[in-house]
Design a protein around this motif. Structure first.
Motif, PDB file in Angstrom:
ATOM      1  N   GLU A   1      -2.001   8.205  -0.842  1.00 58.70           N
ATOM      2  CA  GLU A   1      -2.264   8.762  -1.837  1.00 58.70           C
ATOM      3  C   GLU A   1      -2.561  10.308  -1.608  1.00 58.70           C
ATOM      4  OE1 GLU A   1      -2.956   7.731  -4.639  1.00 58.70           O
ATOM      5  OE2 GLU A   1      -4.809   8.791  -5.622  1.00 58.70           O
ATOM      6  N   LEU A   2      -2.937  10.603  -0.369  1.00 63.70           N
ATOM      7  CA  LEU A   2      -3.112  12.054  -0.299  1.00 63.70           C
ATOM      8  C   LEU A   2      -1.783  12.698   0.690  1.00 63.70           C
ATOM      9  CD1 LEU A   2      -6.858  12.379   0.326  1.00 63.70           C
ATOM     10  CD2 LEU A   2      -5.638  12.522  -1.805  1.00 63.70           C
TER      11      LEU A   2
ATOM     12  N   GLU B   1      -3.487  12.466  -6.499  1.00 61.83           N
ATOM     13  CA  GLU B   1      -4.454  12.264  -7.475  1.00 61.83           C
ATOM     14  C   GLU B   1      -4.339  13.381  -8.791  1.00 61.83           C
ATOM     15  OE1 GLU B   1      -7.943  13.910  -4.998  1.00 61.83           O
ATOM     16  OE2 GLU B   1      -7.938  11.671  -5.129  1.00 61.83           O
TER      17      GLU B   1
ATOM     18  N   HIS C   1      -4.006  -0.339  -0.831  1.00 64.17           N
ATOM     19  CA  HIS C   1      -5.153   0.223  -1.739  1.00 64.17           C
ATOM     20  C   HIS C   1      -4.819  -0.098  -3.126  1.00 64.17           C
ATOM     21  CE1 HIS C   1      -8.329   2.521  -2.962  1.00 64.17           C
ATOM     22  NE2 HIS C   1      -8.605   3.059  -1.860  1.00 64.17           N
TER      23      HIS C   1
ATOM     24  N   ASN D   1      -6.290   1.378  -5.828  1.00 64.46           N
ATOM     25  CA  ASN D   1      -6.454   2.558  -6.779  1.00 64.46           C
ATOM     26  C   ASN D   1      -5.495   3.614  -6.491  1.00 64.46           C
ATOM     27  OD1 ASN D   1      -9.897   2.190  -6.307  1.00 64.46           O
ATOM     28  ND2 ASN D   1      -8.804   1.301  -7.631  1.00 64.46           N
ATOM     29  N   TYR D   2      -4.631   3.373  -5.558  1.00 65.92           N
ATOM     30  CA  TYR D   2      -3.676   4.460  -5.232  1.00 65.92           C
ATOM     31  C   TYR D   2      -2.701   4.486  -6.563  1.00 65.92           C
ATOM     32  CZ  TYR D   2      -4.361   5.190   0.082  1.00 65.92           C
ATOM     33  OH  TYR D   2      -4.854   5.332   1.154  1.00 65.92           O
ATOM     34  N   GLN D   3      -2.519   5.735  -6.767  1.00 73.41           N
ATOM     35  CA  GLN D   3      -1.601   6.102  -7.965  1.00 73.41           C
ATOM     36  C   GLN D   3      -0.295   5.404  -7.808  1.00 73.41           C
ATOM     37  OE1 GLN D   3      -2.121   7.552 -10.857  1.00 73.41           O
ATOM     38  NE2 GLN D   3      -4.530   8.115 -10.316  1.00 73.41           N
TER      39      GLN D   3
ATOM     40  N   ASN E   1       0.414   1.621  -8.506  1.00 74.16           N
ATOM     41  CA  ASN E   1       0.819   1.131  -9.679  1.00 74.16           C
ATOM     42  C   ASN E   1       2.234   1.507  -9.995  1.00 74.16           C
ATOM     43  OD1 ASN E   1      -1.737   0.464 -10.620  1.00 74.16           O
ATOM     44  ND2 ASN E   1      -2.273   2.631 -11.012  1.00 74.16           N
TER      45      ASN E   1
ATOM     46  N   HIS F   1      -2.909  -0.175   5.517  1.00 73.26           N
ATOM     47  CA  HIS F   1      -2.775   1.416   5.709  1.00 73.26           C
ATOM     48  C   HIS F   1      -2.334   1.452   7.197  1.00 73.26           C
ATOM     49  CE1 HIS F   1      -3.380   5.534   4.481  1.00 73.26           C
ATOM     50  NE2 HIS F   1      -3.996   5.384   5.789  1.00 73.26           N
TER      51      HIS F   1
ATOM     52  N   THR G   1      -9.633   6.876   5.827  1.00 69.52           N
ATOM     53  CA  THR G   1      -9.852   5.639   5.109  1.00 69.52           C
ATOM     54  C   THR G   1      -8.361   4.999   4.872  1.00 69.52           C
ATOM     55  OG1 THR G   1     -10.017   6.578   2.952  1.00 69.52           O
ATOM     56  CG2 THR G   1     -12.110   6.572   4.229  1.00 69.52           C
TER      57      THR G   1
ATOM     58  N   ASP H   1      -1.121  10.687   7.043  1.00 71.57           N
ATOM     59  CA  ASP H   1      -0.555  10.051   6.011  1.00 71.57           C
ATOM     60  C   ASP H   1       0.839  10.384   5.865  1.00 71.57           C
ATOM     61  OD1 ASP H   1      -2.597   8.593   5.974  1.00 71.57           O
ATOM     62  OD2 ASP H   1      -3.280   8.883   4.067  1.00 71.57           O
TER      63      ASP H   1
END
Ligand SMILES: [Fe+3]
Ligand SMILES: [Mg+2]
Ligand SMILES: [Zn+2]
Ligand SMILES: [Zn+2]
Lengths: 330, 764
Positions: B404-405, B427, B458, B460-462, B465, B479, B505, B749
């Motif tokens: 995500e990041l 995000e 995860h 909620n990671y964009q 989806n 992860h 995380t 990451d």
């Protein structure tokens, strides 16, 4: 085996999927499939009907209780559908052991709120279940109203329309949470729980395209549904979102996004740009709409896409509520 | 006489790097006849003569600096009795299986041309040759040919054309060849678009902020000694305390500010020309603005790498701020229109040129840790070099979407994995758009079209989806498992290995947030052998921005009674309301996320000892904590190697077994550490002890786990912490534990996607 999870009832994506894949699949018909909060019944002399069940913990909270909520929820569903609510039914499921005094307080609230909204409670039902089979009291209300010539439906939403909210966001969500968890913020947050039909009567103009009450799942989920149904994109501005300072600091402390918090006395109103100012002025003249404000616009773009322009000027994707927001910073 | 004719095939980075002229010259020297050409699979040589073995040996030994031979094959053929050696025109094949070179820093010869007033490259800010210049950033598609680059807009002049076709010329088939008569041009303007003469040297000298279009995108540039200019830039960019990179005129000048080891010098002056994080000299802090890197003892330094940078250094300054031109949370700006629109009010002047950038690419950031290169950000100068594997084979071309990041994604097919440049945090919606744009264009450059996708677990990671929306087979990867396998893959190892993953995380299999994990496994699976005890992170990501709240919640959870009461003075910066809410959160668990995160542990300690209580950029609390601890080392402990002393400074920690998993408990650690704080021990010393304690705990646990005598993997973003990593390496050496770390990808990451695809490849 797939089982019902709490998230299926949270008003987010799972609720949405449950409705599509189970209820609509077996019960679907032209009226139900509109997925509106209230439905207009043709051939029934312009009758609109809506139903809702209420479970909330705690039963009593700052700004209301489950009785008030049960009236407001149903009245508001009718009102945002363009109907004039007239009658409601009241069905109670009581858990053995509920203090009668508490029940009386709840019923008094039902009466007071019904009077405020100008609706009559016309029939009811009571069941009592064994201790442990329910959580003190569950309420179902069905509202009946008549249809006006107010044409409000998602299909009418077009790029260029403005998105207005009738007041501050997330009050109910924070009020309930802080009451339940014993959280004391700077100033206590009151639930916004209120019947909206009189407010809507005040500001309604033909340029109003669509209205919704952003309850469970909050403003984000409601706008996602609308954007999907209307086949448009929406852009919100973070700096325009009306937030009580206490709600803001609660969100900042707890890591909650106000766009996903429940509201029980707010309407999202999509209006044609030429009437936006007039609608706003009228809203602001009513006690329940004092803090009404624009929060964004409808745009061309990917159908169902809702974006938020942040304080820093970048954009953030605003999806439907999906369970809780877990930490992502790595 | 031996066989007189051979055909030689080379594959790898062999095109656009002067390979054919090199072959040509060597053939001439050795009296070899035949031909060389570019084909869809690399370079093919037909060689005849009597020194063929020598020819082949020297081909391998003397390859041009930018070339990289991945596979070589020699077959005996019948001689055809050629009279000369020729470079044959390449066949225009549709899709070439040839590697594209990253962008390359300006070479010495080109600098000499720029200094030569008789040359048509005199002062020309786009000078390049087969040994240097833009590559990846200007390429639309393969094969690498001018017509498929953003240079196609420029028609070569007669002189350039002559050089281009002359195999004895350094610019033979240099696709971006151009000179001041025919090439791209720079234009300086002010904020309103009014043209100004020059390249901005005067404006920089007077404290102006320039937006400068470079190789991979725009930089914001100002004189790093001009305190006023640096402060304005920081304010306008709304950047908090995030450090700026500094370009030094030369390595000699850089040495005034930072210590530079030989290996660091090699990195700085390499053809990749990354930003190198270097230790600041304490004595000379006065020289540069304090606003460049507030709160830390390191400086990110880079040297000029494009001709325009040398032109900018015609001014009377030695250091320029060179920070990526992007707005907070948004992607790197790389087109003129975008720059003019978005940097309005941030840059005073715009120095732009008319050669388009096709692949926006940030500067890479590296650091020497334990004598090896560690990537903080991998982009320009390294992308699109692949990771070449021999122990892994990928049949179904795969996409790993990454995290995500600090996202990078990875495309893989066969035995080559291509990791994209750093894209940014997903995000941000604009960054997400950039991901889609680069995914599309990267596929063309590396010639891989995926038909399966790997993503993080995860929910909620964009990009979770995005992955779920694809019509392909998909694989959700844990992860930290991906972090472990990423390193194994880089070292081409497949056997199960113990990995210590210290990270911010990641979503765990038990729905908790993991981050300090001892995993034993490989691409086929893993076992969670040990981890940091779970502690409640209040408010999730919101809490991570307020590390003192984390510290409060952790300490409140761990300490009771008198021990807790004693900590009262530490919480003064928190308001009554904050404390009240945190108390309830710890009691009821509302919006309290159970985590074993290493990153949040460092954050908590940083805040607890008063180093950083409010985070303005990702990792700030831990980075400042490290800096403080490293300062202690510099000042007091020249004899750090002494194990005796080490054991004296350690805090206590405990290990216990819960359901077969070893748990690292930190109650005693916090007790000791708080004791030190209350006794008034310096932040430097406490931070140092904390780092040493964690380094000790890592190795103790690794030894307790008894998982054979194989190597141990260190991965996760926390191993970008030099103080910690070097202490772990020392401890490992003492116990004879061999360590594997990332070497061509970030341990954070940015390396995730590569691990994802190797795991997905097993599952799918
Ligand atoms: Fe990570
Ligand atoms: Mg409803
Ligand atoms: Zn050159
Ligand atoms: Zn020319």
């Amino acid at each position: 085996m797939e089982r019902i999870m709490l998230a299926h009832g949270s008003g987010g994506r799972l609720s949405h999927e449950l409705i599509l894949n189970l209820f609509q699949k077996h019960l679907g018909n032209a009226h139900l499939n509109q997925m509106n909060d209230a439905v207009l019944l043709p051939g029934m002399e312009r009758i609109a009907v809506s139903t809702d069940s209420f479970v909330v913990s705690p039963l009593f909270f700052r700004g209301g209780n489950i009785g008030k909520l049960a009236v407001c929820g149903t009245v508001n569903d009718l009102a945002v559908s363009g109907a004039i609510p007239k009658f409601i039914t009241l069905a109670l499921i009581l858990e053995e052991g509920l203090p009668i005094e508490e029940l009386e307080q709840i019923i008094k609230s039902v009466a007071g709120t019904a009077a405020e909204a100008g609706v009559l409670v016309v029939c009811g039902d009571t069941k009592v279940v064994e201790r442990g089979s329910a959580d003190r009291i569950f309420i179902n209300t069905t509202g009946i109203g008549y249809i006006t010539d107010r044409l409000v439906e998602p299909k009418r939403i077009q790029p260029g329309d403005e998105i207005i909210i009738t007041g501050t966001i997330g009050d109910h969500g924070i009020a309930i949470l802080s009451e339940r968890e014993g959280l004391e913020f700077q100033t206590p947050v009151l639930s916004d729980c209120a019947p909206l039909n009189k407010l809507i009567d005040t500001f309604y103009l033909p340029g109003v395209k669509c209205m919704r009450d952003p309850t469970r799942g909050g403003v984000a989920t409601t706008l996602n549904e609308l954007a999907q149904q209307a086949g448009v994109s929406m852009l919100l501005k973070e700096e325009l979102l009306p937030l009580l300072p206490s709600v803001e600091s609660a969100c900042e402390m707890l890591g909650l996004d106000p766009l996903y918090l429940a509201n029980e006395g707010k309407a999202l109103v999509i209006v044609a740009p030429e009437v936006a100012d007039e609608v706003l002025l009228k809203m602001q003249s009513h006690p329940l709409g004092q803090n009404a404000t624009r929060i964004g616009i409808v745009q061309e773009g990917k159908s169902g896409l809702v974006l938020l322009e942040t304080f820093l000027g970048g954009k953030r994707f605003v999806g439907m509520l999906e369970g809780e927001h877990l930490p992502r910073i790595c | 006489m031996k066989n007189e004719a051979k055909t030689i095939f080379f594959n790898g980075i062999v095109q656009g790097v002067g390979f054919r002229p090199f072959v040509y010259k060597l053939a001439e020297e050795l009296g070899i006849n035949g031909w060389v050409n570019n084909s869809s699979h690399g370079v093919t040589i037909h060689a005849e003569g009597n020194k063929l073995d020598l020819f082949y040996d020297r081909l391998l030994k003397e390859v041009p600096s930018l070339a990289k031979i991945v596979t070589a094959q020699v077959i005996d053929v019948e001689p055809r009795y050629y009279k000369t050696f020729k470079i044959v025109e390449s066949k225009a094949e549709s899709k070439a299986d040839v590697l594209i070179s990253p962008d390359v820093a300006t070479c010495r010869d080109c600098l000499a041309d720029m200094a030569d007033s008789n040359s048509r490259f005199y002062q020309f800010p786009f000078t390049n040759c087969t040994n240097c210049g833009p590559r990846y950033t200007i390429i639309h598609d393969v094969p690498y040919d001018r017509a498929l680059t953003t240079m196609s807009e420029f028609r070569m002049c007669k002189s350039c054309e002559e050089d281009y076709v002359n195999p004895r010329n350094r610019r033979f088939h240099a696709q971006p060849i151009a000179c001041k008569n025919c090439g791209p041009k720079f234009q300086l303007t002010d904020g309103s678009g009014r043209s100004l003469p020059g390249l901005g040297v005067d404006q920089l000298s007077q404290g102006g902020i320039l937006a400068v279009k470079g190789l991979g995108g725009f930089h914001l540039v100002c004189d790093a000694r001009n305190v006023e200019a640096v402060r304005r830039l920081r304010e306008r960019k709304e950047r908090g305390f995030k450090p700026f990179a500094v370009m030094a005129r030369s390595i000699a000048v850089a040495r005034e500010q930072v210590n530079i080891l030989i290996k660091e010098e090699e990195l700085l002056t390499s053809s990749s020309a990354p930003i190198v994080i270097l230790e600041r000299k304490l004595a000379s802090r006065g020289g540069l603005s304090e606003d460049i890197a507030p709160g830390i003892q390191t400086l990110g330094i880079l040297l000029p790498y494009a001709p325009i940078h040398y032109r900018l250094f015609e001014g009377p300054y030695d250091f320029l701020i060179m920070t990526s031109a992007n707005l907070s949370g948004r992607p790197l700006i790389y087109s003129n229109d975008e720059a003019l629109a978005e940097l309005q009010g941030i840059a005073d002047y715009f120095l732009m040129h008319n050669r388009d950038i096709y692949h926006p690419c940030d500067d890479s950031v590296v650091q020497l840790i334990g004598d090896e290169i560690v990537f903080h950000r991998r982009a320009r100068g390294y992308v699109p070099l692949p990771i070449l594997m021999s122990s892994y084979q990928v049949e179904t071309p795969l996409l790993g979407v990454g995290g995500e990041l600090k996202n990078s994604f990875c495309l893989v097919a066969g035995q080559r994995a291509f990791v994209s440049q750093y894209i940014g945090d997903m995000e941000g919606y604009e960054n997400l758009q950039r991901f889609h744009q680069e995914l599309e264009s990267f596929q063309r450059v590396v010639n891989i079209v995926p038909s399966a996708v790997a993503h993080d677990k995860h929910p909620n990671y964009q990009l979770t989806n995005f992955a779920l929306e694809q019509p392909w087979p998909k694989c959700a990867v844990q992860h930290h498992h991906a972090h472990l396998v990423s390193v194994l893959g880089e070292w081409d190892r497949t056997e199960p290995t113990l990995g210590v993953i210290c990270d911010g995380t990641g979503y765990g299999d038990d729905h908790c947030i993991w981050g300090f994990e001892f995993l034993y496994g490989n691409s086929s699976g893993y076992e969670r052998k040990a981890h940091l005890e779970y502690l409640g992170l209040p408010g999730g990501d919101a809490g991570a921005k307020h590390p003192l709240r984390i510290a409060y919640a952790y300490v409140k959870t761990l300490l009771r009674g008198e021990a807790w009461e004693k900590t009262k003075p530490l919480w003064r910066p928190l308001s009554n309301m904050e404390r009240r809410i945190l108390d309830r959160q710890v009691d009821t668990g509302v919006q309290l996320f159970q985590t074993s995160s290493a990153g949040r542990l460092f954050d908590a300690v940083s805040a607890l000892i008063g180093v950083c209580i409010k985070v303005t950029y990702e990792g700030q609390a831990a980075i400042e904590l490290e800096s403080v601890g490293a300062g202690f080392l510099q000042d007091h402990l020249e004899d750090e190697e002494s194990s005796q002393k080490n054991s004296q400074v350690l805090y206590s920690f405990e290990t216990r077994v819960e359901e077969g998993v070893l748990i690292l408990g930190v109650r005693a650690l916090f007790e000791d550490l708080i004791q030190d704080v209350l006794l008034g021990v310096s932040k430097e010393e406490i931070s140092y002890r904390f780092h040493m304690t964690i380094a000790q705990a890592i190795v103790d646990i690794a030894l307790q786990l008894e998982v054979g005598d194989g190597p141990m993997v260190l991965s996760g973003g926390v191993f970008q912490n030099r103080l910690l990593t070097e202490a772990v390496l020392r401890n490992c050496q003492r116990h004879g534990i061999k360590v594997l770390r990332s070497r061509s990808l970030p341990p954070g990451d940015g390396g995730l996607a590569f691990g994802q695809i190797l795991i997905a490849n097993e599952v799918l």
